[in-house]
Design an enzyme around this catalytic site. Structure first.
Site, PDB file in Angstrom:
ATOM      1  N   GLN A   5      26.581  59.322  47.947  1.00  0.00           N
ATOM      2  CA  GLN A   5      26.797  60.356  48.964  1.00  0.00           C
ATOM      3  C   GLN A   5      27.433  61.621  48.410  1.00  0.00           C
ATOM      4  O   GLN A   5      27.389  62.680  49.034  1.00  0.00           O
ATOM      5  CB  GLN A   5      27.682  59.804  50.101  1.00  0.00           C
ATOM      6  CG  GLN A   5      26.990  58.712  50.892  1.00  0.00           C
ATOM      7  CD  GLN A   5      27.838  58.256  52.044  1.00  0.00           C
ATOM      8  OE1 GLN A   5      28.700  57.412  51.897  1.00  0.00           O
ATOM      9  NE2 GLN A   5      27.618  58.838  53.225  1.00  0.00           N
ATOM     10  N   HIS A  65      27.253  48.627  55.475  1.00  0.00           N
ATOM     11  CA  HIS A  65      26.788  50.019  55.469  1.00  0.00           C
ATOM     12  C   HIS A  65      26.958  50.645  54.080  1.00  0.00           C
ATOM     13  O   HIS A  65      26.029  51.262  53.544  1.00  0.00           O
ATOM     14  CB  HIS A  65      27.579  50.805  56.528  1.00  0.00           C
ATOM     15  CG  HIS A  65      27.198  52.240  56.640  1.00  0.00           C
ATOM     16  ND1 HIS A  65      26.636  52.781  57.773  1.00  0.00           N
ATOM     17  CD2 HIS A  65      27.309  53.265  55.762  1.00  0.00           C
ATOM     18  CE1 HIS A  65      26.407  54.075  57.584  1.00  0.00           C
ATOM     19  NE2 HIS A  65      26.808  54.399  56.362  1.00  0.00           N
ATOM     20  N   GLU A  66      28.132  50.459  53.491  1.00  0.00           N
ATOM     21  CA  GLU A  66      28.401  51.076  52.184  1.00  0.00           C
ATOM     22  C   GLU A  66      27.586  50.397  51.078  1.00  0.00           C
ATOM     23  O   GLU A  66      27.080  51.065  50.175  1.00  0.00           O
ATOM     24  CB  GLU A  66      29.900  51.025  51.867  1.00  0.00           C
ATOM     25  CG  GLU A  66      30.783  51.764  52.862  1.00  0.00           C
ATOM     26  CD  GLU A  66      30.330  53.182  53.161  1.00  0.00           C
ATOM     27  OE1 GLU A  66      29.817  53.869  52.246  1.00  0.00           O
ATOM     28  OE2 GLU A  66      30.456  53.600  54.317  1.00  0.00           O
ATOM     29  N   GLY A  87      34.295  55.032  55.265  1.00  0.00           N
ATOM     30  CA  GLY A  87      33.719  54.586  54.002  1.00  0.00           C
ATOM     31  C   GLY A  87      32.946  55.724  53.363  1.00  0.00           C
ATOM     32  O   GLY A  87      32.491  56.647  54.068  1.00  0.00           O
ATOM     33  N   HIS A 106      24.176  51.743  50.879  1.00  0.00           N
ATOM     34  CA  HIS A 106      24.076  53.036  50.189  1.00  0.00           C
ATOM     35  C   HIS A 106      23.779  52.843  48.693  1.00  0.00           C
ATOM     36  O   HIS A 106      23.089  53.653  48.084  1.00  0.00           O
ATOM     37  CB  HIS A 106      25.390  53.814  50.319  1.00  0.00           C
ATOM     38  CG  HIS A 106      25.471  54.666  51.551  1.00  0.00           C
ATOM     39  ND1 HIS A 106      24.583  55.677  51.826  1.00  0.00           N
ATOM     40  CD2 HIS A 106      26.374  54.680  52.572  1.00  0.00           C
ATOM     41  CE1 HIS A 106      24.925  56.273  52.969  1.00  0.00           C
ATOM     42  NE2 HIS A 106      25.995  55.676  53.449  1.00  0.00           N
ATOM     43  N   CYS A 145      27.031  57.840  59.929  1.00  0.00           N
ATOM     44  CA  CYS A 145      27.017  57.966  58.479  1.00  0.00           C
ATOM     45  C   CYS A 145      27.284  59.430  58.120  1.00  0.00           C
ATOM     46  O   CYS A 145      26.690  60.327  58.734  1.00  0.00           O
ATOM     47  CB  CYS A 145      25.658  57.546  57.930  1.00  0.00           C
ATOM     48  SG  CYS A 145      25.519  57.731  56.143  1.00  0.00           S
ATOM     49  N   LEU A 146      28.151  59.640  57.156  1.00  0.00           N
ATOM     50  CA  LEU A 146      28.487  61.017  56.768  1.00  0.00           C
ATOM     51  C   LEU A 146      27.292  61.738  56.155  1.00  0.00           C
ATOM     52  O   LEU A 146      27.297  62.960  56.056  1.00  0.00           O
ATOM     53  CB  LEU A 146      29.667  61.013  55.787  1.00  0.00           C
ATOM     54  CG  LEU A 146      30.973  60.444  56.367  1.00  0.00           C
ATOM     55  CD1 LEU A 146      32.026  60.321  55.273  1.00  0.00           C
ATOM     56  CD2 LEU A 146      31.483  61.297  57.517  1.00  0.00           C
TER      57      LEU A 146
END
Ligand code: NI
Length: 188
Positions: free
Chosen positions: A51, A141-142, A46, A145, A99-100
């Site tokens: 991000q 999670h997304e 994702g 963000h 997480c990226l």
């Protein structure tokens, strides 16, 4: 299409609420293409607008479930409904997520087991997905963000300290840090 730099925790856009998408233009389509390419290069399951420095309410996802079904799409202006919170302690094997924007780290976090995602796609067509398990986790999670929340912000006391330590030792937690998939070896 292009792989974009992924911003690392500490960058203000990651910690602020994103704005609704209002212009469904060719630029938006190109942005979503770049987000897919960046997510795949990372690789990740994702990626949310903030991000890559875009403070808009959208995320992309790409995940194959245990039945080999591919879940892939762009969720624009999403809403998310969650089932009741799971009680107990997060399990390091079962509940660890990454997480990226906190690259290379994983910490366990309890998430709701079921969610309903409602959003529109690039053509402004509404869609709804009832998700369970890991897909439900990805959506939570997304979606977080887009509200300026990282999963590390939600960790239990036990995991809060090691996460803060990892962020500090990475030299993160301040503006101006990013990494480029395919160039920097920081895959989460
Ligand atoms: Ni993330």
């Amino acid at each position: 299409m292009a792989v974009l730099p992924i911003l690392i925790t500490g960058e203000p856009v990651l910690h602020s609420r994103a704005l609704p998408v209002t212009d469904f233009t060719e630029d938006l389509k190109n942005l979503v293409d770049d987000m897919f390419e960046t997510m795949e290069a990372a690789p990740g399951v994702g990626l949310a607008g903030p991000q890559i420095g875009v403070a808009l309410q959208l995320f992309v996802y790409n995940w194959v479930d245990d039945d080999n079904r591919l879940w892939r799409g762009a969720a624009i202006n999403p809403e998310l409904w969650l089932s009741s919170p799971v009680l107990g302690e997060a399990d390091e094997d079962e509940d660890s997520e990454g997480c990226l924007s906190v690259p290379g780290e994983r910490f366990p976090l309890l998430r709701a087991e079921r969610v309903i995602l409602r959003a529109v796609d690039l053509n402004q067509v509404p869609f709804e997905i009832v998700a369970e398990g890991w897909l439900a986790r990805i959506f939570q999670h997304e979606f977080d963000h887009l509200n300026g929340v990282l999963y590390v912000d939600r960790l239990e006391q036990t995991w809060h300290k090691p996460a803060a330590k990892a962020i500090k030792s990475g030299g993160w937690g301040m503006p101006g840090k990013s990494w480029l998939p395919g160039v920097d070896d920081l895959d989460a």
